[in-house]
Design a protein around this motif. Sequence first.
Motif, PDB file in Angstrom:
ATOM      1  N   ILE A 196       0.815  -1.071  -0.226  1.00 51.49           N
ATOM      2  CA  ILE A 196      -0.110   0.023  -0.094  1.00 51.49           C
ATOM      3  C   ILE A 196       1.091   1.203   0.059  1.00 51.49           C
ATOM      4  O   ILE A 196       1.814   1.184   0.966  1.00 51.49           O
ATOM      5  CB  ILE A 196      -0.922  -0.013   1.107  1.00 51.49           C
ATOM      6  N   ILE A 197       0.773   1.999  -0.912  1.00 49.78           N
ATOM      7  CA  ILE A 197       1.619   3.099  -0.897  1.00 49.78           C
ATOM      8  C   ILE A 197       0.648   4.495  -0.841  1.00 49.78           C
ATOM      9  O   ILE A 197      -0.363   4.601  -1.619  1.00 49.78           O
ATOM     10  CB  ILE A 197       2.110   3.471  -2.275  1.00 49.78           C
ATOM     11  N   ILE A 198       0.634   5.079   0.294  1.00 50.97           N
ATOM     12  CA  ILE A 198      -0.136   6.388   0.647  1.00 50.97           C
ATOM     13  C   ILE A 198       0.924   7.604   0.206  1.00 50.97           C
ATOM     14  O   ILE A 198       1.886   7.575   0.404  1.00 50.97           O
ATOM     15  CB  ILE A 198      -0.367   6.348   2.016  1.00 50.97           C
ATOM     16  N   HIS A 199       0.106   8.516  -0.387  1.00 49.59           N
ATOM     17  CA  HIS A 199       0.793   9.583  -0.902  1.00 49.59           C
ATOM     18  C   HIS A 199       1.619  10.165   0.438  1.00 49.59           C
ATOM     19  O   HIS A 199       0.973  10.713   1.279  1.00 49.59           O
ATOM     20  CB  HIS A 199      -0.120  10.850  -1.479  1.00 49.59           C
ATOM     21  N   GLU A 200       2.711  10.843  -0.042  1.00 54.47           N
ATOM     22  CA  GLU A 200       3.809  11.201   1.033  1.00 54.47           C
ATOM     23  C   GLU A 200       3.289  12.581   1.823  1.00 54.47           C
ATOM     24  O   GLU A 200       3.472  12.870   3.044  1.00 54.47           O
ATOM     25  CB  GLU A 200       4.901  11.485   0.616  1.00 54.47           C
ATOM     26  N   GLU A 201       2.244  13.321   0.950  1.00 64.03           N
ATOM     27  CA  GLU A 201       1.897  14.518   1.639  1.00 64.03           C
ATOM     28  C   GLU A 201       0.397  14.455   2.048  1.00 64.03           C
ATOM     29  O   GLU A 201      -0.165  15.521   2.743  1.00 64.03           O
ATOM     30  CB  GLU A 201       1.781  15.783   0.305  1.00 64.03           C
ATOM     31  N   TYR A 202       0.034  13.214   2.286  1.00 65.13           N
ATOM     32  CA  TYR A 202      -1.405  13.166   2.827  1.00 65.13           C
ATOM     33  C   TYR A 202      -1.135  13.110   4.356  1.00 65.13           C
ATOM     34  O   TYR A 202      -0.146  12.392   4.852  1.00 65.13           O
ATOM     35  CB  TYR A 202      -1.996  11.796   2.397  1.00 65.13           C
ATOM     36  N   ARG A 203      -2.061  13.896   4.906  1.00 64.85           N
ATOM     37  CA  ARG A 203      -2.216  14.089   6.331  1.00 64.85           C
ATOM     38  C   ARG A 203      -3.474  13.960   6.887  1.00 64.85           C
ATOM     39  O   ARG A 203      -4.328  14.961   6.660  1.00 64.85           O
ATOM     40  CB  ARG A 203      -1.632  15.560   6.982  1.00 64.85           C
ATOM     41  N   TYR A 204      -3.677  12.827   7.590  1.00 66.43           N
ATOM     42  CA  TYR A 204      -5.404  12.928   8.349  1.00 66.43           C
ATOM     43  C   TYR A 204      -5.351  13.765   9.366  1.00 66.43           C
ATOM     44  O   TYR A 204      -4.492  14.147   9.872  1.00 66.43           O
ATOM     45  CB  TYR A 204      -5.317  11.379   8.756  1.00 66.43           C
ATOM     46  N   PRO A 205      -6.412  14.521   9.451  1.00 64.00           N
ATOM     47  CA  PRO A 205      -7.683  14.306   8.932  1.00 64.00           C
ATOM     48  C   PRO A 205      -7.999  15.262   7.668  1.00 64.00           C
ATOM     49  O   PRO A 205      -9.287  15.426   7.358  1.00 64.00           O
ATOM     50  CB  PRO A 205      -8.422  14.788  10.111  1.00 64.00           C
ATOM     51  N   GLU A 206      -6.862  16.031   7.012  1.00 62.19           N
ATOM     52  CA  GLU A 206      -7.027  16.699   5.703  1.00 62.19           C
ATOM     53  C   GLU A 206      -7.332  15.801   4.699  1.00 62.19           C
ATOM     54  O   GLU A 206      -7.051  14.652   4.912  1.00 62.19           O
ATOM     55  CB  GLU A 206      -5.753  17.595   5.808  1.00 62.19           C
ATOM     56  N   HIS A 207      -8.077  16.404   3.639  1.00 65.53           N
ATOM     57  CA  HIS A 207      -8.342  15.438   2.703  1.00 65.53           C
ATOM     58  C   HIS A 207      -7.378  15.903   1.404  1.00 65.53           C
ATOM     59  O   HIS A 207      -7.707  15.435   0.438  1.00 65.53           O
ATOM     60  CB  HIS A 207      -9.732  16.009   2.097  1.00 65.53           C
ATOM     61  N   ASP A 208      -6.513  16.854   1.570  1.00 69.40           N
ATOM     62  CA  ASP A 208      -5.708  16.970   0.550  1.00 69.40           C
ATOM     63  C   ASP A 208      -4.754  15.824   0.217  1.00 69.40           C
ATOM     64  O   ASP A 208      -4.404  14.900   1.255  1.00 69.40           O
ATOM     65  CB  ASP A 208      -4.538  18.199   0.826  1.00 69.40           C
ATOM     66  N   TYR A 209      -4.217  15.596  -0.988  1.00 68.01           N
ATOM     67  CA  TYR A 209      -3.398  14.385  -1.478  1.00 68.01           C
ATOM     68  C   TYR A 209      -4.246  13.008  -1.019  1.00 68.01           C
ATOM     69  O   TYR A 209      -3.327  12.272  -0.517  1.00 68.01           O
ATOM     70  CB  TYR A 209      -2.205  14.788  -0.888  1.00 68.01           C
ATOM     71  N   ASP A 210      -5.505  12.897  -1.475  1.00 65.83           N
ATOM     72  CA  ASP A 210      -6.073  11.877  -0.713  1.00 65.83           C
ATOM     73  C   ASP A 210      -5.990  10.904  -1.965  1.00 65.83           C
ATOM     74  O   ASP A 210      -6.994  10.653  -2.612  1.00 65.83           O
ATOM     75  CB  ASP A 210      -7.776  12.171  -0.585  1.00 65.83           C
ATOM     76  N   ILE A 211      -4.801  10.178  -2.006  1.00 64.95           N
ATOM     77  CA  ILE A 211      -4.521   9.263  -3.090  1.00 64.95           C
ATOM     78  C   ILE A 211      -3.713   8.080  -2.483  1.00 64.95           C
ATOM     79  O   ILE A 211      -2.564   8.455  -1.657  1.00 64.95           O
ATOM     80  CB  ILE A 211      -3.856   9.853  -4.382  1.00 64.95           C
ATOM     81  N   ALA A 212      -4.044   6.855  -2.634  1.00 60.49           N
ATOM     82  CA  ALA A 212      -3.068   5.840  -2.605  1.00 60.49           C
ATOM     83  C   ALA A 212      -3.005   4.629  -3.617  1.00 60.49           C
ATOM     84  O   ALA A 212      -4.000   4.903  -4.339  1.00 60.49           O
ATOM     85  CB  ALA A 212      -3.559   4.810  -1.171  1.00 60.49           C
TER      86      ALA A 212
END
Length: 356
Positions: A196-212
């Motif tokens: 599973i590769i989660i986008h490096e810039e994704y920060r929960y709980p924000e929705h930005d860079y919501d891709i894996a």
Amino acid sequence: MVDCKHAIHPAYQEEHQAHKQNTGDTSTIGYKYEPEPFAFRRDNSWLGVVLDPKIWRRKEQKPSSMTVLLFCFQSTVLLLLLLTMSVLLLRTSRALGLSALQRFCGLRQNRSVKSMAKSTSLRIVGGLSSAETGDWPWQASLQYNNIHRCGATLISNTWLVSAAHCFRDMKHPQKWTATFGALLKPPSLKRSVKTIIIHEEYRYPEHDYDIALVQLSQRVEFTSSIHRVCLPEPSQTFPYNIHAVITGWGALTNDGPTPNALQEATVKLIDSNTCNREEVYDGDITPRMLCAGYLEGGVDACQGDSGGPLVTPDARLMWYLVGIVSWGDECAKPNKPGVYTRVTYFRDWITSKTDI
Ligand code: ARG
């Protein structure tokens, strides 16, 4: 198969013909290998081996086994050749069909955009019930401990694209499986997950860079009902107001039950300026996001649809992944359309991770 033991050799046919004329014999002749070269047949029964040297003088002219083989096998060989050729032809056409599936993306068998305009009912909250198997061949269900959590989209034989927030606190690939087919139970295909590769810039709980990206541990062979979607070029733009389709096993109403059959609904792309208006999402829409739905509400993705596809067909009716179901303020409310991860923004990122 040609019956070699009982085929009439032309060398003897003539002689037998003469014999029949001379004697009024009504028998037919067959060539018999064993134990003697000739035998007569009357009423379809073998009378026996002919031993009369007066009639069959030319015993010594018994054809060489090579001749017999050649004669007997002429037709056999022809038959075999024909068979081989048809098998080869069949294989090639099948291979061509399959290689078309390998080469082409975003194909839906026997489907057109026609059905799209019709499905403008309400949401996945308001969608058309149940797509049939093969309707949306790139749709996958991501399951944690065998429970459906999110949607995902097949982009190659081994890679799925989904939403980062699906893996929030569940990052262990071993607990995840992906299933294919329009029904959750029973699925038509199941695969375990390798990475599973989660986008490096994704920060929960924000929705930005919501891709894996999800890598399957074993490849899936494409069929007409399971194959990849097309990915847009990074520079590709999709005009606002065009129709697009969302699919998923998400809730049918906000906080509602999860269906067993894949749902689909048609939505329209909404431009980000509109979507950022105060009464809509008030500036929350980043360049990594895309809104789709209806400001009047009624049709939308919902809980459980996350990670799934928002697709639109091109002029050749090949379907492109425009968005990934990401978030929304509840489901199908007026002025609260669905928000999707903008795939063009991440096209190069996808290549950097998967070589696709
Ligand atoms: N975050 C939700 C999920 O995990 C999907 C939200 C989509 N909501 C919407 N209103 N479009 O399934």
